[in-house]
Design a protein around this motif. Sequence first.
Motif, short mmCIF file in Angstrom:
data_model
loop_
_atom_site.label_atom_id
_atom_site.label_comp_id
_atom_site.label_asym_id
_atom_site.label_seq_id
_atom_site.Cartn_x
_atom_site.Cartn_y
_atom_site.Cartn_z
N TRP A 41 -1.46 1.11 -6.18
CA TRP A 41 -2.52 0.96 -5.17
C TRP A 41 -3.86 1.49 -5.65
O TRP A 41 -4.90 0.96 -5.25
CB TRP A 41 -2.08 1.58 -3.84
CG TRP A 41 -0.98 0.75 -3.26
CD1 TRP A 41 0.34 1.06 -3.21
CD2 TRP A 41 -1.10 -0.58 -2.74
NE1 TRP A 41 1.06 0.03 -2.69
CE2 TRP A 41 0.20 -0.99 -2.37
CE3 TRP A 41 -2.17 -1.46 -2.56
CZ2 TRP A 41 0.46 -2.25 -1.83
CZ3 TRP A 41 -1.92 -2.70 -2.00
CH2 TRP A 41 -0.62 -3.09 -1.64
N GLU B 212 2.43 -3.27 3.04
CA GLU B 212 2.66 -4.51 2.30
C GLU B 212 4.12 -4.95 2.43
O GLU B 212 4.41 -6.12 2.66
CB GLU B 212 2.31 -4.31 0.83
CG GLU B 212 2.35 -5.60 0.04
CD GLU B 212 2.48 -5.38 -1.44
OE1 GLU B 212 1.79 -6.08 -2.19
OE2 GLU B 212 3.26 -4.50 -1.87
N LYS C 184 -0.54 -9.21 4.49
CA LYS C 184 -1.16 -9.79 3.29
C LYS C 184 -2.49 -9.11 2.93
O LYS C 184 -3.00 -9.27 1.84
CB LYS C 184 -1.42 -11.29 3.50
CG LYS C 184 -0.14 -12.08 3.73
CD LYS C 184 0.65 -12.25 2.44
CE LYS C 184 1.94 -13.01 2.68
NZ LYS C 184 3.13 -12.25 2.21
N SER D 171 -5.08 -5.49 3.02
CA SER D 171 -4.96 -4.04 2.86
C SER D 171 -4.99 -3.33 4.20
O SER D 171 -5.68 -3.73 5.14
CB SER D 171 -6.13 -3.52 2.01
OG SER D 171 -6.21 -2.12 2.11
#
Length: 797
Positions: free
Chosen positions: A12, A711, A716, A718
């Motif tokens: 991330w 996720e 889809k 953030s």
Amino acid sequence: MEYNFKEIEKKWQDYWEKNNSYKTKEDSNSPKFYVLDMFPYPSGEGIHVGHLKGYVATDIVARMKRAQGFNVLHPIGWDAFGLPAENYAIKHGIHPEITTAKNISNIKRQMKSAGLSYDWERELNTTDPEYYKWTQWIFLKLFENGLAYKKLLPINWCPSCKTGLANEEVVDGKCERCGTETGKKDIDQWVLKITDYADKLLEGLDDIDWPEKIKEMQKNWIGRSEGWEIKFSIGSKEISVFTTRADTLFGCTYLVIAPEHPLINELEFKNKEEVLEYIDRAKNKSERERISEVKDKTGVELKGIKAINPVNGKEIAVFVADYVLYHYGTGAVMAVPAHDIRDFEFAQKYDLEIIEVINGKNKKEGTAFIEDGTLFNSGDFDGLNSEEAREKIGEFLRKKGKAEKKINYKLRDWVFSRQRYWGEPIPIIHCEKCGMVVVPENELPVKLPYVEKYQPTGTGESPLAAISEWVNVKCPECGGEAKRETNTMPQWAGSCWYYLRYLDNNNNKEIFDKGKEKKWMPVDLYVGGAEHAVLHLLYSRFWHKFMYDLGIVSTKEPFYSLRNVGLIMAPDGQKMSKSKGNVIPPDIIIDEFGADTLRCYEMFMGPFDQSIGWNPQGVKGVYRFLIKLWEIFSECQNEKSSKEVIAETHKLNKKVSEDLSKMKFNTPIAFFMEFMNFISERKEELGKEEIKRVLVLLSPFAPHLCEDLWEKMGNKTSIMIEKWPKPDLNLIKEETVSLVVQVNGKVREKMDINVGTSKEDAEKMAKENERVKKWVDGKEIVEVFFVQDKLINIVIK
RNA sequence: GCCGAGGUGGCGGAACUGGCAGACGCGUAUGCCUUAGGAGCAUAUGCCCUUGUGGUGUGAGGGUUCAAAUCCCUCCCUCGGCACCA
């Protein structure tokens, strides 16, 4: 599924970097929020977990504010001028520029590995000529406006750092940086007239949301006092004294002047030798000796001369004593031993007359009465209270030309030049013909020359003075031979205005764009340690107020709201320091438990502004919590939650939002833990919507973990662009509550009742309750108190 | 000396406007699991006792109140700052 924080955090951090997730949206119409950390000095050791505490807190605020729809500015930079890099250079022969760059990249790596959401495009560095060009520019403005001057002054001198220091940099008679005892040295110094801003600096404190402690410290440091300057004649000469207690003037039985006072040379007195010897001794006392001798006051009378008390014409003795400070007020005081502790001690020691003139109820024998009261022994002024008397006596003398109203400050002007290499050059040229000439604006920056030798000279001259090809220049005015100013600016210069440069850090035409300044200022939340209370936080307010007066900035104060971060102590209870070897770098914690655990633990430790010891076991507790959450959430298959779980989620939402808005970070973590304890009993009742809500709430604290679970749930986009959830208060409403039943204030029973049950019904239920009956039966009930949905207290006799 | 903050279990700390003190975490104890555990899980955990439907308890003492960690008074201690500023 296993909680693999290493994989998650790497994934991330890369994602956010690639997607520019932290970039400030300059064109947004949303309300702005400027949240700022006191920028770090890029030291060779990097940052430790203590530094990170403040950064994590501001990061949480920044992330929450983004989710709440604010346009958030959250930048970082480097306060990179200063002694450590220079000393390192002297020792190892490596240029400060190189070590600084190396240190910066290391700390930057540490910050990124902690998941801090800084907008790196706005990074700045005070040693960058493109930055210090504007630091020099502000200095020129100060100079042009008469607020920077050069003067030969006895200043604080650190023999180890070999440089002069500001008043604020001397703590307990020692150098703030290295702890060496400071002395006095006469050097030609650049000084900034911060005293011109004393009143504005005081007044401004009323308009800002700062900790009371810091405000008080600044007030005390500025030390404003109102009083009268009163003239006493000594033969044909006159001497002025400053007093806040003109009401005690009839009790003045002698005068005291400071050893440095120039009048001593003009007066004719008998014991010249004795007096000169005393003065000589006083001058040689160090700062420390003067402090330690506070209790034992010494002095010498000037024999053969008398001063006249202007209020009653009385002849009084004159002393020289070093308990009077030359640099404050007029360097001379009127002594009223009956009503001033210092004068009382002195008078007792030298057996001087003590005349009482103020009466008051707390008066005690054998000590000075320093409170206000009612005047006596004071001629026509008898019977007045102190406050009136100050006015009347002052006014009486003013009419005779013997007194004037006066305001004095403890604050002294800011000694601004340092005799060291690694700082901003002062952009002034000295020309024999034209005097001091400013470097023209289009020739800024005056770049610090790249040199091989950095050694401070120790003579009061900067090492730059030895670089003749840099020093010798043509005068910008007459074109004749001239020399550059070789002193550099102090550590604090660059940090005085950096928060403004973040707004427009690539502007090469002006210091910053006016529109951007208007849009972003003031800083909404400023976070850092309390150690800068009278240093950085005073200096930067001074520069800011000066720029406000010039119309450069639009706000009177730079930092609207300030919060102090408490220290993290080492597990041994001591301050973390390299020399004690007890420093905990974030790297080892992140390696073992991950950044999210580290972030949550630092917030969970205790109240944010309090200093608390690091507990390695505590870290594990938080780690267990995150694992538990990870496992339960990632294994959840249900679509819908039960009513109870929904209610609990909204309660959590409410409590977390409320406490975060109050800068409370420890209790939200506790709420999350409580919630997970509740959920682990009813995993099968937990559904997707509630998980999502909790993840968004937790994401400022543990961004990596939340983003990853987010996720995995099939989202889809953030989690960073999700809106901060609002709790639905209707869902939180309970139908029944547990009512505490007290008998004579002691808890005897708890009953489940419907919300809104009346006093009458509750009382009836309580009286019928078996356990309550045992305490109440056979006793007389005097009164029954009832608090809706909470408590009923039956008072019996 | 002055100014500011604070004092709650073995520890870090919770507690809205006065209304169940000790949330949450650590530690500890016992048990389970394990070849093993400085791993994990479960339960308990302010203190005291005569183990109860008990007493007591938020630095000490007093007060206000049906009710006080919280409000008032007196005092003690710890931390931070200033320190002869007239």
